[in-house]
Design a protein around this motif. Structure first.
Motif, PDB file in Angstrom:
ATOM      1  N   ALA A   1      56.866  43.000  40.046  1.00  0.00           N
ATOM      2  CA  ALA A   1      55.665  42.980  40.886  1.00  0.00           C
ATOM      3  C   ALA A   1      54.564  42.143  40.231  1.00  0.00           C
ATOM      4  O   ALA A   1      53.906  41.326  40.895  1.00  0.00           O
ATOM      5  N   MET A   2      54.357  42.336  38.929  1.00  0.00           N
ATOM      6  CA  MET A   2      53.326  41.574  38.224  1.00  0.00           C
ATOM      7  C   MET A   2      53.681  40.089  38.169  1.00  0.00           C
ATOM      8  O   MET A   2      52.817  39.217  38.294  1.00  0.00           O
ATOM      9  N   LEU A   3      54.966  39.790  37.971  1.00  0.00           N
ATOM     10  CA  LEU A   3      55.393  38.391  37.953  1.00  0.00           C
ATOM     11  C   LEU A   3      55.196  37.734  39.312  1.00  0.00           C
ATOM     12  O   LEU A   3      54.858  36.544  39.396  1.00  0.00           O
ATOM     13  N   THR A   4      55.399  38.507  40.364  1.00  0.00           N
ATOM     14  CA  THR A   4      55.171  37.966  41.701  1.00  0.00           C
ATOM     15  C   THR A   4      53.701  37.612  41.885  1.00  0.00           C
ATOM     16  O   THR A   4      53.358  36.535  42.399  1.00  0.00           O
ATOM     17  N   ILE A   5      52.812  38.509  41.429  1.00  0.00           N
ATOM     18  CA  ILE A   5      51.370  38.248  41.544  1.00  0.00           C
ATOM     19  C   ILE A   5      50.971  37.038  40.708  1.00  0.00           C
ATOM     20  O   ILE A   5      50.269  36.138  41.187  1.00  0.00           O
ATOM     21  N   ILE A   6      51.430  37.012  39.447  1.00  0.00           N
ATOM     22  CA  ILE A   6      51.035  35.891  38.586  1.00  0.00           C
ATOM     23  C   ILE A   6      51.655  34.589  39.084  1.00  0.00           C
ATOM     24  O   ILE A   6      51.098  33.503  38.900  1.00  0.00           O
ATOM     25  N   GLY A   7      52.807  34.700  39.753  1.00  0.00           N
ATOM     26  CA  GLY A   7      53.387  33.513  40.377  1.00  0.00           C
ATOM     27  C   GLY A   7      52.501  32.971  41.481  1.00  0.00           C
ATOM     28  O   GLY A   7      52.321  31.757  41.613  1.00  0.00           O
ATOM     29  N   TRP A   8      51.921  33.890  42.297  1.00  0.00           N
ATOM     30  CA  TRP A   8      50.969  33.457  43.331  1.00  0.00           C
ATOM     31  C   TRP A   8      49.765  32.770  42.702  1.00  0.00           C
ATOM     32  O   TRP A   8      49.305  31.731  43.175  1.00  0.00           O
ATOM     33  N   VAL A   9      49.251  33.383  41.618  1.00  0.00           N
ATOM     34  CA  VAL A   9      48.061  32.833  40.971  1.00  0.00           C
ATOM     35  C   VAL A   9      48.359  31.452  40.385  1.00  0.00           C
ATOM     36  O   VAL A   9      47.566  30.511  40.531  1.00  0.00           O
ATOM     37  N   LEU A  10      49.512  31.323  39.724  1.00  0.00           N
ATOM     38  CA  LEU A  10      49.843  30.035  39.114  1.00  0.00           C
ATOM     39  C   LEU A  10      50.227  28.992  40.154  1.00  0.00           C
ATOM     40  O   LEU A  10      50.188  27.796  39.880  1.00  0.00           O
TER      41      LEU A  10
ATOM     42  N   TRP B   1      39.833  32.325  39.604  1.00  0.00           N
ATOM     43  CA  TRP B   1      41.227  32.039  39.282  1.00  0.00           C
ATOM     44  C   TRP B   1      41.575  32.550  37.888  1.00  0.00           C
ATOM     45  O   TRP B   1      42.639  33.146  37.676  1.00  0.00           O
ATOM     46  N   LEU B   2      40.659  32.360  36.936  1.00  0.00           N
ATOM     47  CA  LEU B   2      40.888  32.841  35.579  1.00  0.00           C
ATOM     48  C   LEU B   2      41.005  34.364  35.544  1.00  0.00           C
ATOM     49  O   LEU B   2      41.892  34.923  34.895  1.00  0.00           O
ATOM     50  N   ARG B   3      40.123  35.059  36.267  1.00  0.00           N
ATOM     51  CA  ARG B   3      40.177  36.521  36.284  1.00  0.00           C
ATOM     52  C   ARG B   3      41.451  37.020  36.953  1.00  0.00           C
ATOM     53  O   ARG B   3      41.986  38.072  36.578  1.00  0.00           O
ATOM     54  N   ALA B   4      41.937  36.286  37.936  1.00  0.00           N
ATOM     55  CA  ALA B   4      43.197  36.662  38.574  1.00  0.00           C
ATOM     56  C   ALA B   4      44.349  36.585  37.573  1.00  0.00           C
ATOM     57  O   ALA B   4      45.282  37.402  37.612  1.00  0.00           O
ATOM     58  N   LEU B   5      44.297  35.603  36.660  1.00  0.00           N
ATOM     59  CA  LEU B   5      45.291  35.535  35.596  1.00  0.00           C
ATOM     60  C   LEU B   5      45.152  36.708  34.632  1.00  0.00           C
ATOM     61  O   LEU B   5      46.141  37.345  34.252  1.00  0.00           O
ATOM     62  N   GLN B   6      43.911  37.000  34.242  1.00  0.00           N
ATOM     63  CA  GLN B   6      43.673  38.040  33.246  1.00  0.00           C
ATOM     64  C   GLN B   6      44.062  39.426  33.738  1.00  0.00           C
ATOM     65  O   GLN B   6      44.528  40.257  32.953  1.00  0.00           O
ATOM     66  N   MET B   7      43.926  39.699  35.027  1.00  0.00           N
ATOM     67  CA  MET B   7      44.127  41.054  35.510  1.00  0.00           C
ATOM     68  C   MET B   7      45.584  41.501  35.424  1.00  0.00           C
ATOM     69  O   MET B   7      45.875  42.703  35.447  1.00  0.00           O
ATOM     70  N   THR B   8      46.519  40.571  35.290  1.00  0.00           N
ATOM     71  CA  THR B   8      47.935  40.937  35.207  1.00  0.00           C
ATOM     72  C   THR B   8      48.426  41.083  33.778  1.00  0.00           C
ATOM     73  O   THR B   8      49.561  41.538  33.565  1.00  0.00           O
ATOM     74  N   ILE B   9      47.618  40.712  32.789  1.00  0.00           N
ATOM     75  CA  ILE B   9      48.122  40.616  31.416  1.00  0.00           C
ATOM     76  C   ILE B   9      48.601  41.964  30.892  1.00  0.00           C
ATOM     77  O   ILE B   9      49.740  42.104  30.428  1.00  0.00           O
ATOM     78  N   ILE B  10      47.752  43.009  30.959  1.00  0.00           N
ATOM     79  CA  ILE B  10      48.114  44.284  30.341  1.00  0.00           C
ATOM     80  C   ILE B  10      49.330  44.926  31.000  1.00  0.00           C
ATOM     81  O   ILE B  10      50.290  45.295  30.305  1.00  0.00           O
TER      82      ILE B  10
ATOM     83  N   LEU C   1      44.486  23.871  41.810  1.00  0.00           N
ATOM     84  CA  LEU C   1      43.119  23.991  42.303  1.00  0.00           C
ATOM     85  C   LEU C   1      42.219  24.653  41.277  1.00  0.00           C
ATOM     86  O   LEU C   1      41.096  24.189  41.010  1.00  0.00           O
ATOM     87  N   GLY C   2      42.692  25.753  40.672  1.00  0.00           N
ATOM     88  CA  GLY C   2      41.892  26.444  39.669  1.00  0.00           C
ATOM     89  C   GLY C   2      41.633  25.590  38.452  1.00  0.00           C
ATOM     90  O   GLY C   2      40.507  25.548  37.928  1.00  0.00           O
ATOM     91  N   VAL C   3      42.670  24.909  37.974  1.00  0.00           N
ATOM     92  CA  VAL C   3      42.505  24.037  36.807  1.00  0.00           C
ATOM     93  C   VAL C   3      41.583  22.877  37.127  1.00  0.00           C
ATOM     94  O   VAL C   3      40.744  22.469  36.308  1.00  0.00           O
TER      95      VAL C   3
END
Length: 422
Positions: free
Chosen positions: A196-205, A55-64, A210-212
């Protein structure tokens, strides 16, 4: 004043399970505390660790890519606003000064605050990644050399955030000078990339509860009740940096707008009440316009400055974002040299200048992640700290709204003294 028209930049709307995420944090810490040193925890710890890391890596992959897109969109908005006349340029200059000072104040006072009120004892195991690498602290010349990356893709691969943010800030300024057709094409591309990135990070968040929970389970087992004390300490100290910005807004109103503190306090009170209740600067805009009128600000100034400020100006971002990175650095025992703090201030300033309005949880990850990376601070703790962001976010909104009105009043007074703006 000249009005410059441009298509509004609308980002996708994301609804986040904020309170469920907070509940996942409390449940994970509590269950981890109860299950510590038991066979059941040992049996499930590998699975929960894996779940939390994924879950953490899924957050990190959208940052850049998200930071790049938002920088281009935010700075292009500012560049267009600067063409609207002297009042707009005056407002932007004042905003830049406030943002830079916000980061400097946090870099100076947050370490001092933690020295006076240190992080609770036995908290060193809290929020610390087991595989966190030792900090690489560059010298001043190495730091200056690192400001420009010879290979953008290599810098992205190495997550070298400072040269990346500098590049995309320059790229955004360059875009603003292109012919209209070319500029709109590139803005459209980065607009789509951001959505597109916001949509992905929205899915992750959305699965953040569960991740937290998975991450908090291990933290609770390792640190016990100290986790709760540390989170409370974190909330109070980070909020204190927002309070510095809030005080600064009253000082700006007194010195810049030449208002008595009592008059400003009475006029801004309705806006502050809306800010605290909604935790949204946008929702507070009607109240801010009313407060500006109560304070004697001309309608022309308020109607121009306040909507623009709500869109592109968040005075607390450098101060409170730097405070989070500094807190984590103290938590994991990393050295904060002047070079490290300068790198953090630089990234915090650029990210804040290029920021656009986003939900608090997304803004937390996107804004603080680059600062932490630039300072050599592990980003893993952010995955848990985001679960309590709704509490410091009250101060963020309160101080931002107050500063927006103070800036508007100051711009109105200066513009009135210097005559009509063109």
């Amino acid at each position: 004043m000249t009005q410059v028209k441009q298509a509004p930049i609308e980002l996708v709307t994301i609804r986040l399970p904020v309170w469920w995420t907070f509940g996942g944090l409390i449940a994970g810490l509590t269950l981890g505390l109860l299950m510590a040193d038991t066979g059941l925890f040992e049996a499930i710890s590998q699975f929960t660790n894996l779940l939390g890391k994924l879950w953490l890596r899924a957050l990190q992959m959208t940052i850049i890519p998200l930071v790049a897109a938002l920088l281009v969109l935010g700075i292009s908005q500012m560049a267009q606003a600067a063409k609207a006349g002297k009042v707009a340029r005056m407002m932007l200059g004042l905003m830049f000064g406030v943002l830079l000072l916000s980061g400097i104040v946090s870099a100076m006072f947050m370490p001092a605050l933690l020295a006076v009120f240190p992080i609770p004892e036995a908290a060193s195991a809290i929020l610390v990644a087991a595989d966190a690498e030792a900090q690489q602290v560059p010298g001043i010349w190495a730091f200056l050399e690192s400001l420009i990356a010879p290979n953008l893709f290599a810098a992205a691969a190495e997550t070298a955030m400072l040269p990346l943010t500098i590049f995309f800030a320059l790229f955004a300024v360059a875009i603003s000078g292109l012919p209209d057709g070319q500029r709109q094409t590139l803005i459209g591309f980065f607009h789509a990339l951001a959505n597109a990135m916001l949509t992905i990070i929205g899915w992750v968040l959305w699965i953040a509860p569960l991740g937290v929970f998975a991450l908090a389970l291990g933290v609770g087992a390792r640190s016990g009740g100290d986790a709760f004390a540390t989170l409370g300490h974190y909330i109070l100290t980070v909020t204190a940096m927002g309070a510095c910005v809030l005080i600064g807004a009253y000082l700006l109103a007194m010195l810049g707008a030449r208002m008595s503190p009592l008059k400003f306090a009475k006029g801004i009170l309705p806006s502050q009440a809306v800010a605290v209740s909604t935790q949204s600067s946008l929702a507070s805009l009607p109240a801010m316009l009313d407060s500006a009128k109560r304070l004697g600000v001309r309608d022309a100034s308020a109607d121009f400055v306040l909507p623009l400020a709500v869109a592109i100006f968040r005075a607390t971002s450098p101060a409170m974002n730097m405070a989070v990175a500094i807190y984590v650095a103290h938590l994991v025992g990393l050295e904060l040299t002047p070079v490290v703090l300068i790198a953090g201030i630089a990234v915090a300033f650029i990210i804040s200048v290029g920021s656009v309005s986003l939900p608090g949880s997304i803004s937390f990850v996107v804004s603080i992640g680059p600062i932490a990376i630039a300072m050599g601070v592990p980003v893993e703790p952010l995955a848990l700290l985001v679960a309590v962001e709704m509490l410091p976010d009250i101060m963020r909104t309160l101080a931002n709204v107050t500063m927006n009105v103070a800036v508007t009043a100051t711009v109105d007074r200066v513009a009135g003294d210097t005559g009509p703006a063109n």
